[in-house]
Design an enzyme around this catalytic site. Structure first.
Site, mmCIF file in Angstrom:
data_model
loop_
_atom_site.group_PDB
_atom_site.id
_atom_site.type_symbol
_atom_site.label_atom_id
_atom_site.label_comp_id
_atom_site.label_asym_id
_atom_site.label_seq_id
_atom_site.Cartn_x
_atom_site.Cartn_y
_atom_site.Cartn_z
ATOM 1 N N SER A 1 -2.812 -7.618 3.742
ATOM 2 C CA SER A 1 -2.928 -7.401 4.702
ATOM 3 C C SER A 1 -3.181 -8.380 5.869
ATOM 4 O O SER A 1 -3.083 -8.305 7.115
ATOM 5 C CB SER A 1 -4.221 -6.526 4.951
ATOM 6 O OG SER A 1 -3.559 -5.347 4.313
ATOM 7 N N LYS B 1 -18.262 -5.529 8.035
ATOM 8 C CA LYS B 1 -16.783 -6.225 8.292
ATOM 9 C C LYS B 1 -16.692 -6.119 9.741
ATOM 10 O O LYS B 1 -16.473 -5.251 10.765
ATOM 11 C CB LYS B 1 -15.549 -5.437 7.293
ATOM 12 C CG LYS B 1 -15.924 -6.454 6.214
ATOM 13 C CD LYS B 1 -14.802 -5.639 5.311
ATOM 14 C CE LYS B 1 -14.704 -5.897 3.678
ATOM 15 N NZ LYS B 1 -13.425 -6.010 3.325
ATOM 16 N N HIS C 1 0.626 -0.758 0.189
ATOM 17 C CA HIS C 1 0.173 -0.325 -0.138
ATOM 18 C C HIS C 1 1.067 1.254 -0.040
ATOM 19 O O HIS C 1 0.236 2.407 -0.733
ATOM 20 C CB HIS C 1 -1.000 0.302 1.407
ATOM 21 C CG HIS C 1 -2.368 -0.621 1.360
ATOM 22 N ND1 HIS C 1 -1.897 -1.748 2.602
ATOM 23 C CD2 HIS C 1 -2.770 -1.521 0.554
ATOM 24 C CE1 HIS C 1 -2.905 -2.464 2.847
ATOM 25 N NE2 HIS C 1 -3.521 -2.655 1.390
ATOM 26 N N ARG D 1 -2.063 -6.369 -7.609
ATOM 27 C CA ARG D 1 -0.999 -7.227 -7.587
ATOM 28 C C ARG D 1 -1.125 -8.119 -8.628
ATOM 29 O O ARG D 1 0.373 -8.266 -9.346
ATOM 30 C CB ARG D 1 -1.206 -7.827 -6.705
ATOM 31 C CG ARG D 1 -0.370 -7.187 -5.106
ATOM 32 C CD ARG D 1 -1.559 -7.359 -4.027
ATOM 33 N NE ARG D 1 -3.037 -8.203 -4.219
ATOM 34 C CZ ARG D 1 -3.260 -8.107 -2.903
ATOM 35 N NH1 ARG D 1 -3.485 -8.376 -1.580
ATOM 36 N NH2 ARG D 1 -4.690 -8.372 -2.846
HETATM 37 O O1 PNS Z 1 -8.673 -2.473 0.723
HETATM 38 P P1 PNS Z 1 -9.951 -3.202 -0.430
HETATM 39 O O2 PNS Z 1 -10.803 -4.311 0.902
HETATM 40 O O3 PNS Z 1 -10.155 -4.642 -1.233
HETATM 41 O O4 PNS Z 1 -10.279 -2.101 -0.119
HETATM 42 C C1 PNS Z 1 -12.245 -2.039 -1.140
HETATM 43 C C2 PNS Z 1 -13.062 -0.532 -0.678
HETATM 44 C C3 PNS Z 1 -12.792 -0.119 0.499
HETATM 45 C C4 PNS Z 1 -12.211 -0.147 -1.834
HETATM 46 C C5 PNS Z 1 -14.680 -0.969 -1.396
HETATM 47 O O5 PNS Z 1 -15.190 -2.278 -0.615
HETATM 48 C C6 PNS Z 1 -14.903 0.579 -1.403
HETATM 49 O O6 PNS Z 1 -14.889 1.076 -2.328
HETATM 50 N N1 PNS Z 1 -16.741 0.007 -0.267
HETATM 51 C C7 PNS Z 1 -17.034 1.032 -0.023
HETATM 52 C C8 PNS Z 1 -18.254 0.431 -1.000
HETATM 53 C C9 PNS Z 1 -18.660 0.399 -2.692
HETATM 54 O O7 PNS Z 1 -18.514 1.998 -3.065
HETATM 55 N N2 PNS Z 1 -18.130 -0.202 -3.019
HETATM 56 C C10 PNS Z 1 -18.120 -0.097 -4.853
HETATM 57 C C11 PNS Z 1 -19.318 -0.284 -5.793
HETATM 58 S S1 PNS Z 1 -20.623 -1.269 -5.162
#
Ligand code: PNS
Length: 159
Positions: free
Chosen positions: A128, A41, A17, A90
């Site tokens: 993570s 979560k 990150h 990745r």
């Molecule tokens: O580090 P991650 O868990 O892969 O990040 C995922 C994240 C936070 C970018 C994604 O889950 C997110 O944007 N969540 C907020 C809800 C949302 O807008 N989802 C996308 C469209 S449904």
């Protein structure tokens, strides 16, 4: 003016990150790392801890801002008047999920673009979850998370 948001769970921030943040900050003047607060979560670290870890990891990058959000990313982006989402890629396995998410965000907000930075090859295996698993079993996480937070991650599982 391009306003970028690098969203994620960051539970906790890893060196992968950090590499993405560093490279984004070299390209864009306004970069916010946004921590998702998701009530469904159960993260290992609270949103405050995750933000604190990012702040400590990015202490030498003065332009980088750290924030949190809940709900839809596009709503947060609109509220902040941000127009670019940054995500790290990745491996091929990341692609489908990232493609789906970028497509959904583009459908929800036409003026918001997503760009992907290829994760440095040395971090391509890093996540993570892997860091937490390693720390849980007493493995060495040196270099996998910012040095400034290493002890905090180890302490989580220090029994
Ligand atoms: O580090 P991650 O868990 O892969 O990040 C995922 C994240 C936070 C970018 C994604 O889950 C997110 O944007 N969540 C907020 C809800 C949302 O807008 N989802 C996308 C469209 S449904």
């Amino acid at each position: 003016m391009i306003k970028c948001v690098y969203p994620g769970s960051f539970d906790p921030i890893t060196s992968g990150h950090l590499d993405i943040i560093c490279r984004a900050a070299a390209m864009f003047d306004d970069v916010t790392v946004a921590v998702l607060v998701n009530k469904n979560k159960k993260p290992a670290f609270t949103a405050e801890q995750r933000m604190d870890f990012i702040r400590r990891g990015t202490a030498n990058m003065p332009g980088v801002k750290v924030d949190s959000f809940s709900g839809l990313l596009v709503d947060y982006m609109r509220e902040k008047r941000a127009n670019l989402v940054i995500r790290g890629l990745r491996a091929i396995s990341d692609f489908e999920y990232e493609f789906q998410m970028a497509a959904m965000n583009a459908k929800l907000a036409k003026n918001i673009e997503t760009i992907f930075l290829m994760t440095d090859i040395s971090h391509s295996f890093l996540s993570s979850s892997m860091v937490k698993e390693l720390a849980y079993h007493g493995g060495d996480i040196t270099g996998l998370v910012p040095d400034a937070i290493k002890e905090d991650v180890i302490q989580l599982y220090d029994r």
